[in-house]
Scaffold this motif. Structure first.
Motif, PDB file in Angstrom:
ATOM      1  N   LYS A 348      -5.690 -11.954 -28.369  1.00  0.00           N
ATOM      2  CA  LYS A 348      -6.909 -12.033 -27.568  1.00  0.00           C
ATOM      3  C   LYS A 348      -6.846 -13.158 -26.535  1.00  0.00           C
ATOM      4  CE  LYS A 348      -9.678 -10.418 -31.505  1.00  0.00           C
ATOM      5  NZ  LYS A 348     -10.745 -10.800 -32.479  1.00  0.00           N
ATOM      6  N   HIS A 349      -5.961 -14.122 -26.763  1.00  0.00           N
ATOM      7  CA  HIS A 349      -5.929 -15.313 -25.913  1.00  0.00           C
ATOM      8  C   HIS A 349      -4.671 -15.407 -25.054  1.00  0.00           C
ATOM      9  CE1 HIS A 349      -9.346 -16.680 -28.269  1.00  0.00           C
ATOM     10  NE2 HIS A 349      -8.652 -16.486 -29.373  1.00  0.00           N
ATOM     11  N   CYS A 350      -3.736 -14.465 -25.183  1.00  0.00           N
ATOM     12  CA  CYS A 350      -2.470 -14.567 -24.468  1.00  0.00           C
ATOM     13  C   CYS A 350      -2.612 -14.151 -23.008  1.00  0.00           C
ATOM     14  CB  CYS A 350      -1.410 -13.688 -25.150  1.00  0.00           C
ATOM     15  SG  CYS A 350       0.182 -13.701 -24.288  1.00  0.00           S
ATOM     16  N   PRO A 351      -2.412 -15.068 -22.061  1.00  0.00           N
ATOM     17  CA  PRO A 351      -2.549 -14.716 -20.645  1.00  0.00           C
ATOM     18  C   PRO A 351      -1.431 -13.801 -20.148  1.00  0.00           C
ATOM     19  CG  PRO A 351      -1.763 -16.957 -20.870  1.00  0.00           C
ATOM     20  CD  PRO A 351      -2.105 -16.500 -22.246  1.00  0.00           C
ATOM     21  N   GLN A 352      -0.326 -13.699 -20.919  1.00  0.00           N
ATOM     22  CA  GLN A 352       0.775 -12.830 -20.527  1.00  0.00           C
ATOM     23  C   GLN A 352       0.632 -11.422 -21.129  1.00  0.00           C
ATOM     24  OE1 GLN A 352       2.818 -14.214 -18.349  1.00  0.00           O
ATOM     25  NE2 GLN A 352       1.732 -16.162 -18.617  1.00  0.00           N
ATOM     26  N   ASN A 353      -0.436 -11.224 -21.925  1.00  0.00           N
ATOM     27  CA  ASN A 353      -0.670  -9.927 -22.581  1.00  0.00           C
ATOM     28  C   ASN A 353       0.527  -9.469 -23.420  1.00  0.00           C
ATOM     29  OD1 ASN A 353      -3.330  -9.462 -21.486  1.00  0.00           O
ATOM     30  ND2 ASN A 353      -2.328  -9.081 -19.518  1.00  0.00           N
ATOM     31  N   ILE A 354       1.140 -10.415 -24.112  1.00  0.00           N
ATOM     32  CA  ILE A 354       2.281 -10.103 -24.977  1.00  0.00           C
ATOM     33  C   ILE A 354       1.778  -9.450 -26.265  1.00  0.00           C
ATOM     34  CG2 ILE A 354       4.193 -11.107 -26.320  1.00  0.00           C
ATOM     35  CD1 ILE A 354       4.211 -13.408 -24.260  1.00  0.00           C
ATOM     36  N   GLY A 355       2.474  -8.423 -26.709  1.00  0.00           N
ATOM     37  CA  GLY A 355       2.182  -7.833 -28.019  1.00  0.00           C
ATOM     38  C   GLY A 355       2.747  -8.749 -29.098  1.00  0.00           C
ATOM     39  N   ILE A 356       2.007  -9.819 -29.393  1.00  0.00           N
ATOM     40  CA  ILE A 356       2.542 -10.898 -30.230  1.00  0.00           C
ATOM     41  C   ILE A 356       2.876 -10.412 -31.637  1.00  0.00           C
ATOM     42  CG2 ILE A 356       1.995 -13.138 -31.285  1.00  0.00           C
ATOM     43  CD1 ILE A 356       0.387 -13.796 -28.764  1.00  0.00           C
ATOM     44  N   ARG A 357       2.027  -9.567 -32.184  1.00  0.00           N
ATOM     45  CA  ARG A 357       2.279  -9.113 -33.558  1.00  0.00           C
ATOM     46  C   ARG A 357       3.612  -8.369 -33.663  1.00  0.00           C
ATOM     47  NH1 ARG A 357      -3.474  -6.293 -34.572  1.00  0.00           N
ATOM     48  NH2 ARG A 357      -3.238  -6.009 -32.322  1.00  0.00           N
ATOM     49  N   GLN A 358       3.860  -7.487 -32.740  1.00  0.00           N
ATOM     50  CA  GLN A 358       5.115  -6.745 -32.768  1.00  0.00           C
ATOM     51  C   GLN A 358       6.293  -7.666 -32.457  1.00  0.00           C
ATOM     52  OE1 GLN A 358       5.342  -3.612 -33.771  1.00  0.00           O
ATOM     53  NE2 GLN A 358       7.578  -3.686 -33.614  1.00  0.00           N
ATOM     54  N   ALA A 359       6.088  -8.592 -31.535  1.00  0.00           N
ATOM     55  CA  ALA A 359       7.158  -9.527 -31.183  1.00  0.00           C
ATOM     56  C   ALA A 359       7.536 -10.415 -32.370  1.00  0.00           C
ATOM     57  CB  ALA A 359       6.724 -10.386 -29.998  1.00  0.00           C
ATOM     58  N   LEU A 360       6.549 -10.810 -33.152  1.00  0.00           N
ATOM     59  CA  LEU A 360       6.849 -11.639 -34.330  1.00  0.00           C
ATOM     60  C   LEU A 360       7.661 -10.869 -35.369  1.00  0.00           C
ATOM     61  CD1 LEU A 360       3.520 -13.633 -34.822  1.00  0.00           C
ATOM     62  CD2 LEU A 360       5.763 -14.566 -34.207  1.00  0.00           C
ATOM     63  N   LYS A 361       7.442  -9.554 -35.433  1.00  0.00           N
ATOM     64  CA  LYS A 361       8.274  -8.742 -36.320  1.00  0.00           C
ATOM     65  C   LYS A 361       9.734  -8.802 -35.872  1.00  0.00           C
ATOM     66  CE  LYS A 361       4.827  -5.317 -37.834  1.00  0.00           C
ATOM     67  NZ  LYS A 361       4.469  -3.873 -37.829  1.00  0.00           N
ATOM     68  N   GLY A 362       9.930  -8.777 -34.556  1.00  0.00           N
ATOM     69  CA  GLY A 362      11.287  -8.899 -34.021  1.00  0.00           C
ATOM     70  C   GLY A 362      11.902 -10.244 -34.331  1.00  0.00           C
ATOM     71  N   VAL A 363      11.084 -11.303 -34.226  1.00  0.00           N
ATOM     72  CA  VAL A 363      11.570 -12.644 -34.549  1.00  0.00           C
ATOM     73  C   VAL A 363      11.973 -12.716 -36.021  1.00  0.00           C
ATOM     74  CG1 VAL A 363      10.963 -15.082 -34.717  1.00  0.00           C
ATOM     75  CG2 VAL A 363      10.191 -13.743 -32.750  1.00  0.00           C
ATOM     76  N   GLU A 364      11.117 -12.181 -36.879  1.00  0.00           N
ATOM     77  CA  GLU A 364      11.412 -12.208 -38.318  1.00  0.00           C
ATOM     78  C   GLU A 364      12.728 -11.493 -38.619  1.00  0.00           C
ATOM     79  OE1 GLU A 364       9.500 -10.758 -42.606  1.00  0.00           O
ATOM     80  OE2 GLU A 364       8.360 -10.515 -40.749  1.00  0.00           O
ATOM     81  N   LYS A 365      12.929 -10.332 -38.021  1.00  0.00           N
ATOM     82  CA  LYS A 365      14.143  -9.567 -38.264  1.00  0.00           C
ATOM     83  C   LYS A 365      15.373 -10.288 -37.722  1.00  0.00           C
ATOM     84  CE  LYS A 365      16.241  -5.038 -37.354  1.00  0.00           C
ATOM     85  NZ  LYS A 365      16.050  -3.711 -36.709  1.00  0.00           N
ATOM     86  N   GLU A 366      15.254 -10.864 -36.535  1.00  0.00           N
ATOM     87  CA  GLU A 366      16.391 -11.508 -35.883  1.00  0.00           C
ATOM     88  C   GLU A 366      16.720 -12.872 -36.470  1.00  0.00           C
ATOM     89  OE1 GLU A 366      19.478 -12.161 -33.103  1.00  0.00           O
ATOM     90  OE2 GLU A 366      18.328 -10.332 -33.361  1.00  0.00           O
ATOM     91  N   MET A 367      15.691 -13.656 -36.814  1.00  0.00           N
ATOM     92  CA  MET A 367      15.898 -15.067 -37.120  1.00  0.00           C
ATOM     93  C   MET A 367      15.862 -15.416 -38.606  1.00  0.00           C
ATOM     94  SD  MET A 367      16.232 -16.164 -34.015  1.00  0.00           S
ATOM     95  CE  MET A 367      16.193 -17.943 -34.212  1.00  0.00           C
ATOM     96  N   GLU A 368      15.175 -14.629 -39.405  1.00  0.00           N
ATOM     97  CA  GLU A 368      14.949 -15.076 -40.780  1.00  0.00           C
ATOM     98  C   GLU A 368      15.923 -14.464 -41.786  1.00  0.00           C
ATOM     99  OE1 GLU A 368      10.861 -15.049 -41.921  1.00  0.00           O
ATOM    100  OE2 GLU A 368      10.175 -15.951 -40.049  1.00  0.00           O
ATOM    101  N   GLY A 369      16.020 -13.171 -41.866  1.00  0.00           N
ATOM    102  CA  GLY A 369      16.960 -12.580 -42.799  1.00  0.00           C
ATOM    103  C   GLY A 369      16.436 -12.564 -44.231  1.00  0.00           C
ATOM    104  N   VAL A 370      17.199 -11.936 -45.134  1.00  0.00           N
ATOM    105  CA  VAL A 370      16.710 -11.682 -46.491  1.00  0.00           C
ATOM    106  C   VAL A 370      16.619 -12.946 -47.341  1.00  0.00           C
ATOM    107  CG1 VAL A 370      17.488  -9.293 -46.522  1.00  0.00           C
ATOM    108  CG2 VAL A 370      19.055 -11.103 -47.247  1.00  0.00           C
ATOM    109  N   LEU A 371      17.434 -13.952 -47.053  1.00  0.00           N
ATOM    110  CA  LEU A 371      17.436 -15.165 -47.879  1.00  0.00           C
ATOM    111  C   LEU A 371      16.458 -16.221 -47.377  1.00  0.00           C
ATOM    112  CD1 LEU A 371      21.270 -15.626 -48.513  1.00  0.00           C
ATOM    113  CD2 LEU A 371      19.549 -14.649 -50.047  1.00  0.00           C
ATOM    114  N   TYR A 372      15.832 -15.946 -46.248  1.00  0.00           N
ATOM    115  CA  TYR A 372      15.018 -16.978 -45.610  1.00  0.00           C
ATOM    116  C   TYR A 372      13.850 -17.436 -46.480  1.00  0.00           C
ATOM    117  CZ  TYR A 372      12.267 -19.377 -42.097  1.00  0.00           C
ATOM    118  OH  TYR A 372      11.558 -20.320 -41.419  1.00  0.00           O
TER     119      TYR A 372
END
Length: 385
Positions: A348-372
């Protein structure tokens, strides 16, 4: 060499600092590099307990008549300091390695946030600092930082530090703590040392072809490294650009650059080229986050700008070291992407209109992994980080 004044103590420090993490294997070349730097006016050398053999090699050369001409900085390894007695054990080892009675600038290494700092307060770190200062073994206390803006500001405010060090370069102007963090620290009278001015060499030798063309077409004949260092030193809020140098040629080039780079001297057309290259690099599949921080605080504590910044680093060709920094910063302060519950308050507050929820899923998949998650749990519950 050009110098900038430390606003806390009035010392004149070279605006180019020598980062000692990337020494070459040959000891003779290391000595030649250090000697060249000192004779050229560099008077600040930065190392750390965990840099392989760095403290020993620096100390060996400093003992040959250079020690009184420079300031030495090293760092307390937080994950090895579990109890009060560890402070003395680690510090005495560092002084022995460096062949010196005193450390000029001492940093809490990769301090991830206020929670970690509070753990050290509980171990009596301030009393320990005071005692070391009283006997002349320690002069100035600071911290190095790799996280996001919000936690950085909290750390700046939680203690009367003598200096701080954070990653800062033209690609990170609006990520991690960024320019807002630099200027915030400076507004508090806190000296700022900018590490990774060339992003570990990425902005010097690993730029994609279209980015290199921007520099080649510029009327000023400068190497990508010179453009990068000049950008950092163009900021008067930066006391020093700390460069991790790994060859004698690199020392000579960086000294030459620093001898001619003054604050507030880049012209508008030159600054526009940095922005052009930034857009090229951000176009490599990165999340279009500007680090404005409108999306935080998150109800679950996710440091959204920090998560996006680290994710973008990997998309733009950063090394595995970025993931290590992300893991340490996020899991020890509880700001990881996987905490997101998809509430959508941030969007609601992002001036770039980023789909933050979906983007965070990408971050989780890319950066965290199963042992995180299990590793994060162990760090917080049993290691108290």
């Amino acid at each position: 060499m050009l110098y900038r004044t430390n606003p806390k103590n009035g010392e004149r420090l070279s605006q180019l600092g020598f980062g000692c993490m990337r020494f070459p294997k040959d000891d003779g070349e290391v000595e030649a590099m250090i000697a060249c730097a000192v004779e050229s006016g560099v008077n600040y050398f930065d190392t750390a307990y965990v840099y392989p053999h760095s403290e020993e090699r620096l100390g060996k050369v400093m003992a040959k008549g250079y020690r009184d001409r420079v300031r030495i900085a090293t760092k307390l390894p937080l994950f090895l300091a579990r109890k009060r007695e560890d402070f003395d054990r680690l510090f005495d080892t560092q002084r022995r390695r460096l062949q010196t009675d005193s450390i000029d600038y001492y940093l809490m290494h990769m301090l991830p946030g206020v929670t970690a700092w509070e753990r050290f307060l509980g171990l009596g770190i301030l009393d320990w600092f005071a005692k070391k200062r009283s006997v002349g073994q320690l002069a100035h206390i600071g911290f190095s930082y790799h996280g996001g803006l919000l936690e950085f500001k909290k750390l700046v405010d939680v203690h009367d530090w003598d200096f701080c060090m954070l990653q800062f370069n033209y690609l990170d102007e609006r990520s991690q703590a960024g320019i807002e963090g630099v200027e915030y620290a400076a507004s508090k009278g806190l000296p700022v040392i900018a590490m990774e001015p060339l992003r570990g060499g990425m902005l010097a030798s690993k730029l994609p072809g279209e980015a290199l063309e921007v520099w080649k077409n510029a009327p000023e004949a400068r190497s990508p490294a010179e453009w990068g260092i000049r950008w950092v030193l163009n900021h008067p809020a930066v006391m020093m650009a700390l460069s991790g140098m790994s060859s004698l040629e690199m020392v000579k080039e960086n000294v030459r650059i620093a001898c001619g780079a003054e604050a507030n001297t880049l012209r508008e057309a030159e600054l526009a080229r940095y922005e052009q290259i930034r857009r090229i690099l951000m176009g490599k599949g990165a999340i279009p986050c500007t680090g404005c921080n409108y999306c935080v605080p998150c109800p679950q504590g996710v440091d959204i700008p920090m998560c996006f910044s680290c994710y973008n680093d990997t998309k733009m060709g950063a090394t595995k070291g970025i993931k290590k920094k992300f893991h340490y910063a996020s899991r020890t302060s509880g700001h990881q992407a996987s905490l997101c519950v998809q509430c959508g308050a941030c969007e609601k507050h992002c001036p770039q209109n980023i789909g933050i929820r979906q983007a965070l899923k990408g971050v989780e998949k890319e950066m965290e992994g199963v042992l995180y998650k299990p590793v994060a749990f162990v760090c917080r519950k049993f290691l108290h980080l």
